[in-house]
Design a protein around this motif. Structure first.
Motif, PDB file in Angstrom:
ATOM      1  N   ASP A 195      53.420   3.930  39.437  1.00  0.00           N
ATOM      2  CA  ASP A 195      52.237   4.187  38.616  1.00  0.00           C
ATOM      3  C   ASP A 195      51.876   2.986  37.753  1.00  0.00           C
ATOM      4  O   ASP A 195      50.704   2.784  37.407  1.00  0.00           O
ATOM      5  N   ARG A 223      49.075   0.116  38.556  1.00  0.00           N
ATOM      6  CA  ARG A 223      47.666   0.259  38.170  1.00  0.00           C
ATOM      7  C   ARG A 223      47.320  -0.628  36.981  1.00  0.00           C
ATOM      8  O   ARG A 223      46.248  -1.235  36.926  1.00  0.00           O
ATOM      9  N   GLU A 224      48.222  -0.697  36.019  1.00  0.00           N
ATOM     10  CA  GLU A 224      47.973  -1.516  34.837  1.00  0.00           C
ATOM     11  C   GLU A 224      47.941  -2.996  35.204  1.00  0.00           C
ATOM     12  O   GLU A 224      47.124  -3.761  34.680  1.00  0.00           O
ATOM     13  N   ILE A 252      47.087  -4.210  38.145  1.00  0.00           N
ATOM     14  CA  ILE A 252      45.822  -4.392  38.868  1.00  0.00           C
ATOM     15  C   ILE A 252      44.664  -4.488  37.881  1.00  0.00           C
ATOM     16  O   ILE A 252      43.768  -5.337  38.020  1.00  0.00           O
ATOM     17  N   ALA A 253      44.652  -3.635  36.870  1.00  0.00           N
ATOM     18  CA  ALA A 253      43.571  -3.657  35.876  1.00  0.00           C
ATOM     19  C   ALA A 253      43.525  -5.003  35.153  1.00  0.00           C
ATOM     20  O   ALA A 253      42.444  -5.542  34.898  1.00  0.00           O
ATOM     21  N   SER A 294      43.373  -9.099  42.285  1.00  0.00           N
ATOM     22  CA  SER A 294      43.771  -7.705  42.482  1.00  0.00           C
ATOM     23  C   SER A 294      43.825  -7.337  43.963  1.00  0.00           C
ATOM     24  O   SER A 294      44.653  -6.527  44.391  1.00  0.00           O
ATOM     25  N   TYR A 352      49.651  -3.374  50.041  1.00  0.00           N
ATOM     26  CA  TYR A 352      49.931  -1.955  50.276  1.00  0.00           C
ATOM     27  C   TYR A 352      50.100  -1.630  51.755  1.00  0.00           C
ATOM     28  O   TYR A 352      50.595  -0.543  52.097  1.00  0.00           O
ATOM     29  N   THR A 368      53.810   1.749  49.522  1.00  0.00           N
ATOM     30  CA  THR A 368      53.581   1.880  48.082  1.00  0.00           C
ATOM     31  C   THR A 368      54.788   1.430  47.271  1.00  0.00           C
ATOM     32  O   THR A 368      54.668   0.639  46.325  1.00  0.00           O
ATOM     33  N   PRO A 381      46.105   3.189  46.580  1.00  0.00           N
ATOM     34  CA  PRO A 381      45.241   3.658  45.497  1.00  0.00           C
ATOM     35  C   PRO A 381      44.087   2.726  45.165  1.00  0.00           C
ATOM     36  O   PRO A 381      43.220   3.098  44.374  1.00  0.00           O
ATOM     37  N   PHE A 382      44.039   1.518  45.766  1.00  0.00           N
ATOM     38  CA  PHE A 382      43.004   0.561  45.397  1.00  0.00           C
ATOM     39  C   PHE A 382      42.089   0.207  46.561  1.00  0.00           C
ATOM     40  O   PHE A 382      41.303  -0.730  46.461  1.00  0.00           O
ATOM     41  N   ASP A 402      38.327  -0.464  46.378  1.00  0.00           N
ATOM     42  CA  ASP A 402      37.801  -1.784  46.048  1.00  0.00           C
ATOM     43  C   ASP A 402      37.563  -2.631  47.287  1.00  0.00           C
ATOM     44  O   ASP A 402      37.156  -3.793  47.158  1.00  0.00           O
TER      45      ASP A 402
END
Length: 288
Positions: A11, A14-15, A17-18, A34, A41, A45, A187-188, A191
């Motif tokens: 999890d 995500r941070e 990637i942000a 990113s 992936y 994961t 999860p990305f 994009d």
């Protein structure tokens, strides 16, 4: 405040990637994007999370790295931390000491953007430079021309086409249709766009995956390939133009890619697709 090196849980990616999305801007040097983590992936994961490293001060992420292989880390830092001495010294320590869990003993490489204080410190520590790579950029303010060939969005039914191009283009047996399924399940993938070029007989000739960092940010080509049976016919230019058009539709301000300077064919293809070459970059290497 002390700088803390970490490997995020699934999890926590995500941070990271942000942060990478936030750090992209058109004038930035070629750097970890990113989309680089998004492309990773395809390997899974948990495997992707295990390859990510973050450096924080007072809770804020200042640097993000990704192990592209056990001996190569690709990384970048926040734009306001390029000359942060405390961060640069900590990075040198973490890259130099195997017990820190970033790079092993022996020959290793670091891909880092130009302008980092890190480079000066690595030079003082005896790190050398590797063979050159050429970054290429294309602005997307103006509409993108028609690619001139049949383009299809790669979905589940075309996953084997995607794998077939990658196997042929990069002369490897590793890519399978599961590459696309794993990447697209990540999860990305929202994009990203994955496109294929096809000839008049319906044969796949080339493929590209492009990654957005958000509206007004530069997108990334990762990867692009042309099937060996269809080289020299303009499909590389066509699929790259199609990828640029897809990024513009997603709101990207520009598109970038980096390729070995020795790969003159790839550089010519990108230039034919409207990209401009920027000054060469080199990985930092430790040979022993």
């Amino acid at each position: 405040m002390a700088i803390v090196l970490g490997t995020p849980a699934v999890d926590g990616v995500r941070e990271a990637i942000a942060a990478l999305r936030e750090w992209q801007y058109d004038q930035a040097p070629m750097q970890l994007h990113s989309g680089d983590i998004g492309w990773n992936y395809r390997l899974g994961t948990a495997e992707t999370a295990a390859a990510v490293r973050t450096w924080r001060r007072d809770g804020r992420i200042l640097a993000v790295g990704m192990l592209d292989s056990p001996t190569l880390v690709r990384m970048t830092v926040a734009p306001d931390a390029f000359q942060d001495e405390g961060l640069a010294r900590r990075l040198v320590e973490d890259f130099s000491l195997p017990e820190r869990g970033v790079l092993p003993e022996g020959a290793v490489s670091i891909e880092a953007p130009l302008g980092l204080l890190l480079h000066d410190l690595l030079t003082k520590e005896g790190w050398g430079v590797d063979t050159p790579w050429t970054p290429l950029f294309r602005g997307l303010a103006e509409p993108v021309e028609d690619p001139g060939v049949r383009i299809r969005t790669i979905g589940p039914e075309q996953a084997e086409d995607f794998a077939d191009v990658l196997r042929s283009a990069f002369d490897t047996s590793r890519p399978t249709r599961e590459y696309w399924h794993a990447m697209s399940a990540g999860p990305f993938y929202g994009d990203a766009r994955c496109l294929g070029a096809y000839d008049d007989q319906g044969n796949v000739t080339a493929a590209v995956t492009v990654w957005s960092a958000g509206p007004g940010k530069p997108g990334l080509v990762e990867p692009m390939g042309v099937h060996q049976h269809h080289r020299g016919r303009g499909y590389g230019r066509a699929i790259t133009v199609a990828g640029a058009a897809a990024l513009r539709e997603m709101g990207s301000s520009s598109v970038r890619v980096c390729t070995p300077s020795s790969n003159v064919g790839a550089i010519a293809t990108y230039k034919a697709a409207g990209f401009e070459a920027r000054p060469e970059v080199r990985d930092r290497i430790r040979t022993a």
